[in-house]
Motif scaffolding. Sequence first.
Motif, mmCIF file in Angstrom:
data_model
loop_
_atom_site.group_PDB
_atom_site.id
_atom_site.type_symbol
_atom_site.label_atom_id
_atom_site.label_comp_id
_atom_site.label_asym_id
_atom_site.label_seq_id
_atom_site.Cartn_x
_atom_site.Cartn_y
_atom_site.Cartn_z
ATOM 1 N N VAL A 56 0.991 -1.313 -0.075
ATOM 2 C CA VAL A 56 -0.041 -0.016 0.017
ATOM 3 C C VAL A 56 0.913 1.297 0.133
ATOM 4 O O VAL A 56 1.991 1.130 0.744
ATOM 5 N N ALA A 57 0.418 2.261 -0.789
ATOM 6 C CA ALA A 57 1.495 3.516 -0.845
ATOM 7 C C ALA A 57 1.376 4.125 0.490
ATOM 8 O O ALA A 57 0.317 4.168 1.050
ATOM 9 N N ASP A 58 2.231 4.831 0.937
ATOM 10 C CA ASP A 58 2.347 5.439 2.090
ATOM 11 C C ASP A 58 1.545 6.697 2.184
ATOM 12 O O ASP A 58 0.809 7.076 3.222
ATOM 13 N N ARG A 59 1.316 7.209 1.201
ATOM 14 C CA ARG A 59 0.292 8.426 0.968
ATOM 15 C C ARG A 59 -0.301 8.153 -0.448
ATOM 16 O O ARG A 59 0.134 7.417 -1.583
ATOM 17 N N TYR A 60 -1.350 8.724 -0.629
ATOM 18 C CA TYR A 60 -2.181 8.926 -1.940
ATOM 19 C C TYR A 60 -1.973 10.062 -2.651
ATOM 20 O O TYR A 60 -2.534 10.201 -3.828
ATOM 21 N N ARG A 61 -1.217 11.031 -2.107
ATOM 22 C CA ARG A 61 -1.161 12.575 -2.668
ATOM 23 C C ARG A 61 0.219 12.990 -2.071
ATOM 24 O O ARG A 61 0.617 12.825 -1.004
ATOM 25 N N ALA A 62 0.744 13.702 -3.207
ATOM 26 C CA ALA A 62 2.084 14.539 -2.861
ATOM 27 C C ALA A 62 1.973 15.849 -3.747
ATOM 28 O O ALA A 62 2.060 15.722 -4.800
ATOM 29 N N GLY A 63 1.376 16.603 -3.228
ATOM 30 C CA GLY A 63 1.337 17.914 -3.903
ATOM 31 C C GLY A 63 0.277 17.870 -4.946
ATOM 32 O O GLY A 63 -0.947 17.402 -4.455
ATOM 33 N N ARG A 64 0.715 17.879 -6.075
ATOM 34 C CA ARG A 64 -0.252 17.895 -7.330
ATOM 35 C C ARG A 64 -0.312 16.502 -7.821
ATOM 36 O O ARG A 64 -1.086 16.247 -8.870
ATOM 37 N N LEU A 65 0.143 15.486 -7.337
ATOM 38 C CA LEU A 65 0.239 14.146 -7.885
ATOM 39 C C LEU A 65 -0.637 13.297 -7.078
ATOM 40 O O LEU A 65 -0.397 13.221 -5.747
ATOM 41 N N LEU A 66 -1.604 12.450 -7.529
ATOM 42 C CA LEU A 66 -2.531 11.517 -6.649
ATOM 43 C C LEU A 66 -2.305 10.162 -7.287
ATOM 44 O O LEU A 66 -1.996 9.912 -8.483
ATOM 45 N N LEU A 67 -2.797 9.129 -6.408
ATOM 46 C CA LEU A 67 -2.774 7.667 -6.929
ATOM 47 C C LEU A 67 -4.052 7.117 -6.902
ATOM 48 O O LEU A 67 -4.821 7.540 -5.956
ATOM 49 N N ALA A 68 -4.216 6.016 -7.636
ATOM 50 C CA ALA A 68 -5.512 5.250 -7.324
ATOM 51 C C ALA A 68 -5.229 3.851 -7.997
ATOM 52 O O ALA A 68 -4.493 3.758 -8.995
ATOM 53 N N GLY A 69 -5.944 3.008 -7.519
ATOM 54 C CA GLY A 69 -5.975 1.270 -8.195
ATOM 55 C C GLY A 69 -4.670 0.927 -7.888
ATOM 56 O O GLY A 69 -4.185 1.135 -6.728
ATOM 57 N N ASP A 70 -4.109 0.081 -8.578
ATOM 58 C CA ASP A 70 -3.044 -0.827 -8.254
ATOM 59 C C ASP A 70 -1.562 0.337 -8.310
ATOM 60 O O ASP A 70 -0.798 -0.123 -7.631
ATOM 61 N N ALA A 71 -1.897 1.341 -8.577
ATOM 62 C CA ALA A 71 -0.632 2.324 -8.430
ATOM 63 C C ALA A 71 -0.645 2.504 -6.932
ATOM 64 O O ALA A 71 0.253 3.120 -6.148
ATOM 65 N N ALA A 72 -1.734 2.412 -6.069
ATOM 66 C CA ALA A 72 -1.760 2.763 -4.797
ATOM 67 C C ALA A 72 -1.710 1.470 -3.652
ATOM 68 O O ALA A 72 -1.573 1.736 -2.560
ATOM 69 N N HIS A 73 -2.354 0.529 -4.391
ATOM 70 C CA HIS A 73 -2.389 -0.569 -3.702
ATOM 71 C C HIS A 73 -2.399 -2.125 -4.566
ATOM 72 O O HIS A 73 -3.218 -2.063 -5.240
#
Length: 387
Positions: free
Chosen positions: A275-292
């Motif tokens: 699991v990604a430690d965060r789902y957001r870094a500034g203007r960049l966000l994660l969803a789906g397999d990029a996040a978990h």
Amino acid sequence: MTRTAALPLPDRTEVAIVGAGPTGLTLAVTLAEAGIPFVLLDRQAQTARTSRAGVVHARTLEVFDALDPTRALSAELIGRGLPVDRFRIREGARALGTVAFDGLRTAYPYALMTPQYETEAVLLARLRALGGDVHRPYEVTGITQDADGVTLTTATGETLRADRAVGADGMHSTVREAAGIAFSGSAYEESFVLADVAMDWKPGRDEVSLTFGPAGMMVVGPLPGDRYRIVATQAQAPAEPGLGHVQRLLDERAPGQAAVTELFWSSRFRVHHRVADRYRAGRLLLAGDAAHVHSPAGGQGMNTGIQDAYALGRALATGDLDAYEAVRRPVALNVVAFTDRMTRVATTRNPALRRLRNTALGLGARIPAARNRLAARLAGLTTPRPH
């Protein structure tokens, strides 16, 4: 098969979405419905006809209804799929217990068995009806962000400027790497065999079967067109398991239950639980397999990604981005823990633990409350309802 789209990249957009699988497509549809400009990019020239995901759960169908209150979106997918209302647990040919979906409090009291490419096709058709499409093939190789926005650079040197960028680009996410977000977890030792076949299967087409045995775990689920999806653990599987290899797996784990007549597609893959430690870094966000990412046990991966995408789309529409991670990351942690427990219980090689597992499952299957809790968990109905 999706046509290759030769759409030129615009100079700028509000949201750049990297990856046009089910997660990216769902996010694009959600943004299109909200009137938010976006560009959806994918590195593949066309959609694949092979895929790992083979089930759409009730909560995901409810998300589709939130996207299209006429229910045309969910109706189209249901028309392409095969509703199955029971999940049966077996030791070889012996049934240990049954989890039934038909008593669930939802408009969709079943698991909808359908290949991932059908889900993608329905979402893409909806996106095009809303005036959107996929820009392909554009491989994003570089991403930088500053105070005013994000710049994406493709393998051909083209650039796209966006207010925000979303990584829906899988486990090896370029967006996540650019964001500097850690992907905590590890990999399972065993590999997984995945195959779509035609076969004579004695349990029939009215159930999804989870089979335990000394040789490992196996899941068999019916697909439309008289096909079956097989997922099985194996210590060292070949890169492309042949018909004979798949038949031997079935003979080991469900003796006398199956005769494969045709192999349509097969693959080997290794599974991580991260699991990604965060789902957001500034203007960049994660969803789906990029996040978990997690075990395929219970068919949770694609469904969780689609639900991420809808939640993120609504957060972008309302401007409440902090709520996205606050709601969806705990869901991912819960799903990863749940599928990890299922996988470890199913794949234990210890004879004493196997006997204990089988006894516990047999007893649990006789308790209606326990059966209903598991059914609701598998169906995704224990996660927040879309709104």
